[in-house]
Design a protein around this motif. Structure first.
Motif, PDB file in Angstrom:
ATOM      1  N   ILE B  66       9.757  -6.132   1.322  1.00  0.00           N
ATOM      2  CA  ILE B  66       9.279  -4.844   0.817  1.00  0.00           C
ATOM      3  C   ILE B  66       7.750  -4.818   0.848  1.00  0.00           C
ATOM      4  CG2 ILE B  66       9.199  -3.352  -1.231  1.00  0.00           C
ATOM      5  CD1 ILE B  66      12.033  -4.684  -1.866  1.00  0.00           C
ATOM      6  N   VAL B  67       7.202  -3.802   1.503  1.00  0.00           N
ATOM      7  CA  VAL B  67       5.744  -3.636   1.574  1.00  0.00           C
ATOM      8  C   VAL B  67       5.363  -2.415   0.751  1.00  0.00           C
ATOM      9  CG1 VAL B  67       3.732  -3.429   3.065  1.00  0.00           C
ATOM     10  CG2 VAL B  67       5.816  -4.496   3.953  1.00  0.00           C
ATOM     11  N   PRO B  68       4.673  -2.594  -0.356  1.00  0.00           N
ATOM     12  CA  PRO B  68       4.269  -1.440  -1.162  1.00  0.00           C
ATOM     13  C   PRO B  68       3.139  -0.678  -0.465  1.00  0.00           C
ATOM     14  CG  PRO B  68       4.265  -3.485  -2.478  1.00  0.00           C
ATOM     15  CD  PRO B  68       4.325  -3.868  -1.028  1.00  0.00           C
ATOM     16  N   VAL B  69       3.422   0.554  -0.067  1.00  0.00           N
ATOM     17  CA  VAL B  69       2.400   1.378   0.577  1.00  0.00           C
ATOM     18  C   VAL B  69       1.713   2.190  -0.526  1.00  0.00           C
ATOM     19  CG1 VAL B  69       1.882   2.965   2.453  1.00  0.00           C
ATOM     20  CG2 VAL B  69       3.841   1.423   2.638  1.00  0.00           C
ATOM     21  N   PHE B  70       0.949   1.449  -1.291  1.00  0.00           N
ATOM     22  CA  PHE B  70       0.165   1.987  -2.399  1.00  0.00           C
ATOM     23  C   PHE B  70      -1.263   1.492  -2.201  1.00  0.00           C
ATOM     24  CE2 PHE B  70       3.189   3.433  -5.785  1.00  0.00           C
ATOM     25  CZ  PHE B  70       4.379   3.134  -5.146  1.00  0.00           C
ATOM     26  N   LEU B  71      -2.231   2.251  -2.710  1.00  0.00           N
ATOM     27  CA  LEU B  71      -3.617   1.795  -2.596  1.00  0.00           C
ATOM     28  C   LEU B  71      -3.964   0.842  -3.733  1.00  0.00           C
ATOM     29  CD1 LEU B  71      -5.346   5.061  -1.354  1.00  0.00           C
ATOM     30  CD2 LEU B  71      -4.874   2.964  -0.071  1.00  0.00           C
ATOM     31  N   GLY B  72      -3.675   1.226  -4.956  1.00  0.00           N
ATOM     32  CA  GLY B  72      -3.997   0.382  -6.097  1.00  0.00           C
ATOM     33  C   GLY B  72      -2.746  -0.239  -6.698  1.00  0.00           C
ATOM     34  N   GLN B  73      -2.958  -1.262  -7.494  1.00  0.00           N
ATOM     35  CA  GLN B  73      -1.871  -2.003  -8.117  1.00  0.00           C
ATOM     36  C   GLN B  73      -1.777  -1.559  -9.581  1.00  0.00           C
ATOM     37  OE1 GLN B  73      -0.874  -4.894  -5.968  1.00  0.00           O
ATOM     38  NE2 GLN B  73       0.027  -6.355  -7.359  1.00  0.00           N
ATOM     39  N   GLY B  74      -1.047  -0.472  -9.817  1.00  0.00           N
ATOM     40  CA  GLY B  74      -0.909   0.050 -11.172  1.00  0.00           C
ATOM     41  C   GLY B  74       0.467  -0.247 -11.723  1.00  0.00           C
ATOM     42  N   GLY B  75       0.868   0.524 -12.726  1.00  0.00           N
ATOM     43  CA  GLY B  75       2.142   0.283 -13.402  1.00  0.00           C
ATOM     44  C   GLY B  75       3.342   0.304 -12.471  1.00  0.00           C
ATOM     45  N   HIS B  76       3.270   1.125 -11.412  1.00  0.00           N
ATOM     46  CA  HIS B  76       4.419   1.199 -10.504  1.00  0.00           C
ATOM     47  C   HIS B  76       4.669  -0.144  -9.815  1.00  0.00           C
ATOM     48  CE1 HIS B  76       4.705   5.345 -11.304  1.00  0.00           C
ATOM     49  NE2 HIS B  76       3.698   5.738 -10.546  1.00  0.00           N
ATOM     50  N   LEU B  77       3.591  -0.854  -9.495  1.00  0.00           N
ATOM     51  CA  LEU B  77       3.771  -2.143  -8.814  1.00  0.00           C
ATOM     52  C   LEU B  77       3.825  -3.296  -9.799  1.00  0.00           C
ATOM     53  CD1 LEU B  77       1.551  -1.716  -5.646  1.00  0.00           C
ATOM     54  CD2 LEU B  77       3.934  -1.081  -6.059  1.00  0.00           C
ATOM     55  N   LEU B  78       3.173  -3.143 -10.954  1.00  0.00           N
ATOM     56  CA  LEU B  78       3.167  -4.223 -11.945  1.00  0.00           C
ATOM     57  C   LEU B  78       4.482  -4.278 -12.717  1.00  0.00           C
ATOM     58  CD1 LEU B  78      -0.482  -3.696 -13.302  1.00  0.00           C
ATOM     59  CD2 LEU B  78       0.309  -5.535 -11.789  1.00  0.00           C
ATOM     60  N   ARG B  79       5.120  -3.123 -12.884  1.00  0.00           N
ATOM     61  CA  ARG B  79       6.347  -3.097 -13.699  1.00  0.00           C
ATOM     62  C   ARG B  79       7.557  -2.526 -12.959  1.00  0.00           C
ATOM     63  NH1 ARG B  79       2.432  -1.536 -17.225  1.00  0.00           N
ATOM     64  NH2 ARG B  79       2.866   0.651 -16.780  1.00  0.00           N
ATOM     65  N   ASP B  80       7.404  -1.324 -12.349  1.00  0.00           N
ATOM     66  CA  ASP B  80       8.572  -0.658 -11.768  1.00  0.00           C
ATOM     67  C   ASP B  80       9.167  -1.460 -10.608  1.00  0.00           C
ATOM     68  OD1 ASP B  80       8.033   1.342 -13.571  1.00  0.00           O
ATOM     69  OD2 ASP B  80       7.038   2.648 -12.111  1.00  0.00           O
ATOM     70  N   LEU B  81       8.318  -1.897  -9.682  1.00  0.00           N
ATOM     71  CA  LEU B  81       8.852  -2.619  -8.519  1.00  0.00           C
ATOM     72  C   LEU B  81       9.484  -3.957  -8.915  1.00  0.00           C
ATOM     73  CD1 LEU B  81       9.428  -2.904  -5.529  1.00  0.00           C
ATOM     74  CD2 LEU B  81       7.079  -3.693  -5.192  1.00  0.00           C
ATOM     75  N   PRO B  82       8.840  -4.770  -9.779  1.00  0.00           N
ATOM     76  CA  PRO B  82       9.519  -6.015 -10.194  1.00  0.00           C
ATOM     77  C   PRO B  82      10.877  -5.756 -10.843  1.00  0.00           C
ATOM     78  CG  PRO B  82       7.181  -6.115 -10.751  1.00  0.00           C
ATOM     79  CD  PRO B  82       7.449  -4.717 -10.262  1.00  0.00           C
ATOM     80  N   ALA B  83      10.975  -4.684 -11.646  1.00  0.00           N
ATOM     81  CA  ALA B  83      12.253  -4.370 -12.296  1.00  0.00           C
ATOM     82  C   ALA B  83      13.296  -3.983 -11.244  1.00  0.00           C
ATOM     83  CB  ALA B  83      12.061  -3.239 -13.310  1.00  0.00           C
ATOM     84  N   LEU B  84      12.883  -3.192 -10.254  1.00  0.00           N
ATOM     85  CA  LEU B  84      13.804  -2.811  -9.173  1.00  0.00           C
ATOM     86  C   LEU B  84      14.264  -4.056  -8.406  1.00  0.00           C
ATOM     87  CD1 LEU B  84      12.009   0.365  -7.758  1.00  0.00           C
ATOM     88  CD2 LEU B  84      14.378   0.295  -8.585  1.00  0.00           C
ATOM     89  N   LEU B  85      13.309  -4.945  -8.119  1.00  0.00           N
ATOM     90  CA  LEU B  85      13.635  -6.154  -7.349  1.00  0.00           C
ATOM     91  C   LEU B  85      14.607  -7.053  -8.111  1.00  0.00           C
ATOM     92  CD1 LEU B  85      10.349  -7.375  -5.643  1.00  0.00           C
ATOM     93  CD2 LEU B  85      12.614  -7.159  -4.584  1.00  0.00           C
ATOM     94  N   GLU B  86      14.401  -7.177  -9.413  1.00  0.00           N
ATOM     95  CA  GLU B  86      15.281  -8.025 -10.211  1.00  0.00           C
ATOM     96  C   GLU B  86      16.713  -7.486 -10.161  1.00  0.00           C
ATOM     97  OE1 GLU B  86      13.768  -8.656 -14.152  1.00  0.00           O
ATOM     98  OE2 GLU B  86      15.652  -9.568 -14.838  1.00  0.00           O
ATOM     99  N   ARG B  87      16.814  -6.180 -10.247  1.00  0.00           N
ATOM    100  CA  ARG B  87      18.128  -5.544 -10.207  1.00  0.00           C
ATOM    101  C   ARG B  87      18.781  -5.717  -8.823  1.00  0.00           C
ATOM    102  NH1 ARG B  87      20.815  -1.163 -12.781  1.00  0.00           N
ATOM    103  NH2 ARG B  87      22.905  -1.188 -11.866  1.00  0.00           N
ATOM    104  N   LEU B  88      17.975  -5.565  -7.779  1.00  0.00           N
ATOM    105  CA  LEU B  88      18.511  -5.709  -6.416  1.00  0.00           C
ATOM    106  C   LEU B  88      19.003  -7.133  -6.169  1.00  0.00           C
ATOM    107  CD1 LEU B  88      15.850  -3.640  -4.417  1.00  0.00           C
ATOM    108  CD2 LEU B  88      18.259  -3.029  -4.785  1.00  0.00           C
ATOM    109  N   ARG B  89      18.249  -8.120  -6.685  1.00  0.00           N
ATOM    110  CA  ARG B  89      18.661  -9.526  -6.480  1.00  0.00           C
ATOM    111  C   ARG B  89      19.985  -9.814  -7.184  1.00  0.00           C
ATOM    112  NH1 ARG B  89      12.544 -10.892  -6.759  1.00  0.00           N
ATOM    113  NH2 ARG B  89      12.149 -11.432  -4.574  1.00  0.00           N
ATOM    114  N   THR B  90      20.208  -9.143  -8.314  1.00  0.00           N
ATOM    115  CA  THR B  90      21.474  -9.304  -9.024  1.00  0.00           C
ATOM    116  C   THR B  90      22.609  -8.614  -8.261  1.00  0.00           C
ATOM    117  OG1 THR B  90      20.277  -9.332 -11.114  1.00  0.00           O
ATOM    118  CG2 THR B  90      22.642  -8.886 -11.224  1.00  0.00           C
ATOM    119  N   ASP B  91      22.307  -7.411  -7.771  1.00  0.00           N
ATOM    120  CA  ASP B  91      23.351  -6.616  -7.123  1.00  0.00           C
ATOM    121  C   ASP B  91      23.720  -7.126  -5.731  1.00  0.00           C
ATOM    122  OD1 ASP B  91      23.369  -5.051  -9.352  1.00  0.00           O
ATOM    123  OD2 ASP B  91      22.331  -3.328  -8.458  1.00  0.00           O
TER     124      ASP B  91
END
Lengths: 123, 123
Positions: B66-91
């Motif tokens: 997964i390549v985050p096409v974002f300019l800055g590293q804000g809440g979406h990458l610090l929290r939302d993406l890790p949470a999504l990834l954790e769920r995907l690894r489980t599923d």
């Protein structure tokens, strides 16, 4: 310096979000030492675009070019930035304002992003 | 194709917002023809990251970067993406997931953006 480049970004709650924008400002300023290069934010971070323009105008800047440091052209650039610009032109009749397309529209930026994306997965 | 690159972007209400991301996907796919390259969005646009991963897994993909096409590293990458990834690894225990820093952190992308910003103001 009578001319200014203002790099206009979204802003975020996390202070770390601004780091790439600060590096971008430094690299751009090094490339254009005769121009005042600064950052301004739409929301959540300071300075706002009106505050930054007020500071520039007070320093005698008479030409401001705004570069939206956004990837896509969404509501912020389609509506918020034009509204801000209209207000600035009214408030500072002695300053000439211009804006350019978002950085994400630039072919060189897209090529650099694609090179990074393509390299994200080892061969 | 057993390997996939997913370019993960924010999403927006304006359909025009997605255009640079679609071009980015095309250029990246041309550079890596042996890899499935697709887009996924955090919000407001489809497919979502879980929906895109479901489609890839159904096609037999076993490695997703997964390549985050974002300019800055804000809440979406610090929290939302890790949470999504954790769920995907489980599923999807049979799929290997990796993610890389946001495109805005890449020196080559920063250099290209700075060149665009510096060129926005005529000499």
């Amino acid at each position: 310096m009578e001319r200014a480049l203002v790099l206009f970004a979204h802003g975020a709650r996390a202070a770390s979000w601004a780091l790439p924008f600060q590096r971008l400002r430094e690299i751009t300023a090094a490339a254009r030492p005769e121009v005042a290069v600064s950052l301004a934010f739409l929301e959540l971070m300071t300075p706002s675009l009106p505050d930054e323009v007020a500071a520039l105008a007070a320093r005698g800047v008479r030409e401001v070019t705004i570069v939206p440091v956004f990837l896509g052209q969404g509501g912020h650039l389609l509506r918020d930035l034009p509204a801000l610009l209209e207000r600035l032109r009214t408030d500072y009749p002695g300053v000439r304002f211009a804006s350019v397309p978002a950085v994400g529209e630039d072919p060189g930026v897209l090529a650099a992003m694609a090179a990074y994306c393509a390299g994200a997965l080892p061969d």
